[in-house]
Design a protein around this motif. Structure first.
Motif, PDB file in Angstrom:
ATOM      1  N   ASN A  63      48.242  53.599  32.349  1.00  0.00           N
ATOM      2  CA  ASN A  63      46.832  53.244  32.211  1.00  0.00           C
ATOM      3  C   ASN A  63      46.523  51.912  32.886  1.00  0.00           C
ATOM      4  O   ASN A  63      45.468  51.751  33.509  1.00  0.00           O
ATOM      5  N   LEU A  64      47.445  50.955  32.761  1.00  0.00           N
ATOM      6  CA  LEU A  64      47.240  49.659  33.402  1.00  0.00           C
ATOM      7  C   LEU A  64      47.215  49.811  34.923  1.00  0.00           C
ATOM      8  O   LEU A  64      46.322  49.283  35.593  1.00  0.00           O
ATOM      9  N   TYR A  65      48.180  50.550  35.463  1.00  0.00           N
ATOM     10  CA  TYR A  65      48.266  50.699  36.921  1.00  0.00           C
ATOM     11  C   TYR A  65      47.064  51.458  37.476  1.00  0.00           C
ATOM     12  O   TYR A  65      46.388  50.985  38.403  1.00  0.00           O
ATOM     13  N   THR A  66      46.783  52.634  36.921  1.00  0.00           N
ATOM     14  CA  THR A  66      45.685  53.452  37.455  1.00  0.00           C
ATOM     15  C   THR A  66      44.332  52.791  37.199  1.00  0.00           C
ATOM     16  O   THR A  66      43.414  52.904  38.010  1.00  0.00           O
ATOM     17  N   GLY A  67      44.222  52.069  36.079  1.00  0.00           N
ATOM     18  CA  GLY A  67      42.985  51.336  35.808  1.00  0.00           C
ATOM     19  C   GLY A  67      42.779  50.216  36.802  1.00  0.00           C
ATOM     20  O   GLY A  67      41.657  49.963  37.247  1.00  0.00           O
ATOM     21  N   ALA A  68      43.868  49.546  37.190  1.00  0.00           N
ATOM     22  CA  ALA A  68      43.775  48.453  38.163  1.00  0.00           C
ATOM     23  C   ALA A  68      43.365  48.978  39.530  1.00  0.00           C
ATOM     24  O   ALA A  68      42.602  48.329  40.252  1.00  0.00           O
ATOM     25  N   VAL A  69      43.863  50.174  39.904  1.00  0.00           N
ATOM     26  CA  VAL A  69      43.440  50.770  41.176  1.00  0.00           C
ATOM     27  C   VAL A  69      41.949  51.074  41.133  1.00  0.00           C
ATOM     28  O   VAL A  69      41.198  50.724  42.048  1.00  0.00           O
ATOM     29  N   GLU A  71      39.545  49.871  39.147  1.00  0.00           N
ATOM     30  CA  GLU A  71      38.665  48.714  38.952  1.00  0.00           C
ATOM     31  C   GLU A  71      38.850  47.626  40.014  1.00  0.00           C
ATOM     32  O   GLU A  71      38.179  46.604  39.975  1.00  0.00           O
ATOM     33  N   GLN A  72      39.812  47.848  40.942  1.00  0.00           N
ATOM     34  CA  GLN A  72      40.085  46.858  41.991  1.00  0.00           C
ATOM     35  C   GLN A  72      40.413  45.491  41.380  1.00  0.00           C
ATOM     36  O   GLN A  72      39.946  44.450  41.831  1.00  0.00           O
ATOM     37  N   GLU A  73      41.239  45.524  40.348  1.00  0.00           N
ATOM     38  CA  GLU A  73      41.619  44.304  39.638  1.00  0.00           C
ATOM     39  C   GLU A  73      43.071  43.928  39.937  1.00  0.00           C
ATOM     40  O   GLU A  73      43.912  44.804  40.142  1.00  0.00           O
ATOM     41  N   THR A  74      43.360  42.640  39.916  1.00  0.00           N
ATOM     42  CA  THR A  74      44.738  42.155  39.997  1.00  0.00           C
ATOM     43  C   THR A  74      45.260  42.019  38.580  1.00  0.00           C
ATOM     44  O   THR A  74      44.629  41.368  37.745  1.00  0.00           O
ATOM     45  N   VAL A  75      46.375  42.649  38.286  1.00  0.00           N
ATOM     46  CA  VAL A  75      46.943  42.616  36.939  1.00  0.00           C
ATOM     47  C   VAL A  75      48.419  42.216  37.023  1.00  0.00           C
ATOM     48  O   VAL A  75      49.001  42.190  38.105  1.00  0.00           O
ATOM     49  N   SER A  76      49.008  41.935  35.864  1.00  0.00           N
ATOM     50  CA  SER A  76      50.419  41.578  35.807  1.00  0.00           C
ATOM     51  C   SER A  76      51.223  42.712  35.181  1.00  0.00           C
ATOM     52  O   SER A  76      50.835  43.267  34.155  1.00  0.00           O
ATOM     53  N   PHE A  77      52.336  43.049  35.821  1.00  0.00           N
ATOM     54  CA  PHE A  77      53.234  44.072  35.291  1.00  0.00           C
ATOM     55  C   PHE A  77      54.498  43.462  34.687  1.00  0.00           C
ATOM     56  O   PHE A  77      55.463  44.165  34.402  1.00  0.00           O
ATOM     57  N   GLU A  78      54.488  42.145  34.467  1.00  0.00           N
ATOM     58  CA  GLU A  78      55.683  41.458  34.001  1.00  0.00           C
ATOM     59  C   GLU A  78      56.095  41.864  32.591  1.00  0.00           C
ATOM     60  O   GLU A  78      57.251  41.709  32.212  1.00  0.00           O
ATOM     61  N   ASN A  79      55.154  42.387  31.796  1.00  0.00           N
ATOM     62  CA  ASN A  79      55.506  42.861  30.460  1.00  0.00           C
ATOM     63  C   ASN A  79      56.207  44.214  30.498  1.00  0.00           C
ATOM     64  O   ASN A  79      56.712  44.678  29.472  1.00  0.00           O
ATOM     65  N   TYR A  80      56.240  44.827  31.667  1.00  0.00           N
ATOM     66  CA  TYR A  80      56.851  46.146  31.818  1.00  0.00           C
ATOM     67  C   TYR A  80      58.090  46.126  32.702  1.00  0.00           C
ATOM     68  O   TYR A  80      59.003  46.917  32.512  1.00  0.00           O
ATOM     69  N   ILE A  81      58.089  45.246  33.702  1.00  0.00           N
ATOM     70  CA  ILE A  81      59.137  45.261  34.730  1.00  0.00           C
ATOM     71  C   ILE A  81      59.752  43.869  34.845  1.00  0.00           C
ATOM     72  O   ILE A  81      59.033  42.886  35.041  1.00  0.00           O
ATOM     73  N   SER A  82      61.086  43.787  34.747  1.00  0.00           N
ATOM     74  CA  SER A  82      61.754  42.490  34.890  1.00  0.00           C
ATOM     75  C   SER A  82      62.471  42.346  36.232  1.00  0.00           C
ATOM     76  O   SER A  82      62.690  41.227  36.702  1.00  0.00           O
ATOM     77  N   ASN A  83      62.813  43.475  36.867  1.00  0.00           N
ATOM     78  CA  ASN A  83      63.495  43.413  38.162  1.00  0.00           C
ATOM     79  C   ASN A  83      62.529  42.891  39.228  1.00  0.00           C
ATOM     80  O   ASN A  83      61.449  43.457  39.432  1.00  0.00           O
ATOM     81  N   GLU A  84      62.901  41.809  39.897  1.00  0.00           N
ATOM     82  CA  GLU A  84      61.995  41.161  40.853  1.00  0.00           C
ATOM     83  C   GLU A  84      61.618  42.065  42.021  1.00  0.00           C
ATOM     84  O   GLU A  84      60.477  42.051  42.482  1.00  0.00           O
TER      85      GLU A  84
END
Length: 203
Positions: A63-69, A71-84
């Motif tokens: 929902n975060l990813y598809t919503g960001a696409v 809404e054309q928003e910049t979001v953070s995925f750091e709460n989901y992904i730790s691998n740089e």
């Protein structure tokens, strides 16, 4: 009398503008506040009882990813992904798919609130789980495959694949027929990662 009428009109206009801004900021808050922190487990490894937690974790990411696409928003995925490397790839994929969305170059409908069907869930190892989420938005069907690993009493996405036709990850990481999600160390393979980013530069 005219001044009084004009004053009332101005006040009403300002009140309406305030409501409009509040509604817009509320919409953005829904997207920006959507990230959930990594869900803690009682033990070092996630038990079978945490099936719902992992599925909900995956749905929140989608929902975060598809919503960001959408809404054309910049979001953070750091709460989901730790691998740089995976985090950098996901951010770049979002940026490119937002650009495609603006020019109508994507054949699916993105949005913040998706309708999910039954999830496919498999335990691959002591701390490794495969999750396949099928979902739709405004009648447009999509899917997202996730490789989720427990680490330090939390869970993280260690690989992901939407695999949409003409999607950025399909072009950069492989066709659905050959792209497998079973290696938690894939994004640590610098040779493979370099090849992915070379393809991204050409999109």
């Amino acid at each position: 009398m005219r001044k009084l009428t004009l004053g009332i009109v101005v006040l009403v206009f300002l009140a309406l503008m305030g409501c409009s801004k509040k509604e817009n900021s509320s919409d953005n808050a829904n997207l920006n506040d959507n990230p959930i922190e990594s869900i803690s487990s009682k033990e070092d490894q996630i038990s079978d009882d945490d099936h719902d937690s992992i599925v909900n974790f995956g749905k929140a990411f989608v929902n975060l990813y598809t919503g960001a696409v959408a809404e054309q928003e910049t979001v953070s995925f750091e709460n989901y992904i730790s691998n740089e490397n995976l985090l950098k790839f996901t951010n770049k994929m979002l940026e490119l798919e937002q650009k495609q969305e603006l020019v109508g170059g994507i054949g699916v409908n993105f949005g913040l609130e998706n309708e999910f069907k039954e999830a496919e869930y498999k335990k691959l190892d002591e701390d490794l789980y495969y999750l396949s989420l099928t979902f739709s938005n405004q009648g447009s069907g999509m899917s997202c495959k996730l490789l989720v690993q427990s680490d330090n009493k939390s869970i993280n996405i260690v690989d992901l694949y939407f695999g949409n036709k003409d999607g950025v990850d399909t072009i950069a990481t492989g066709h659905p027929a050959v792209r497998k999600l079973d290696n938690p160390k894939l994004w640590d393979d610098q040779t493979w990662v370099d090849g992915v980013f070379e393809k991204l530069e050409k999109i």
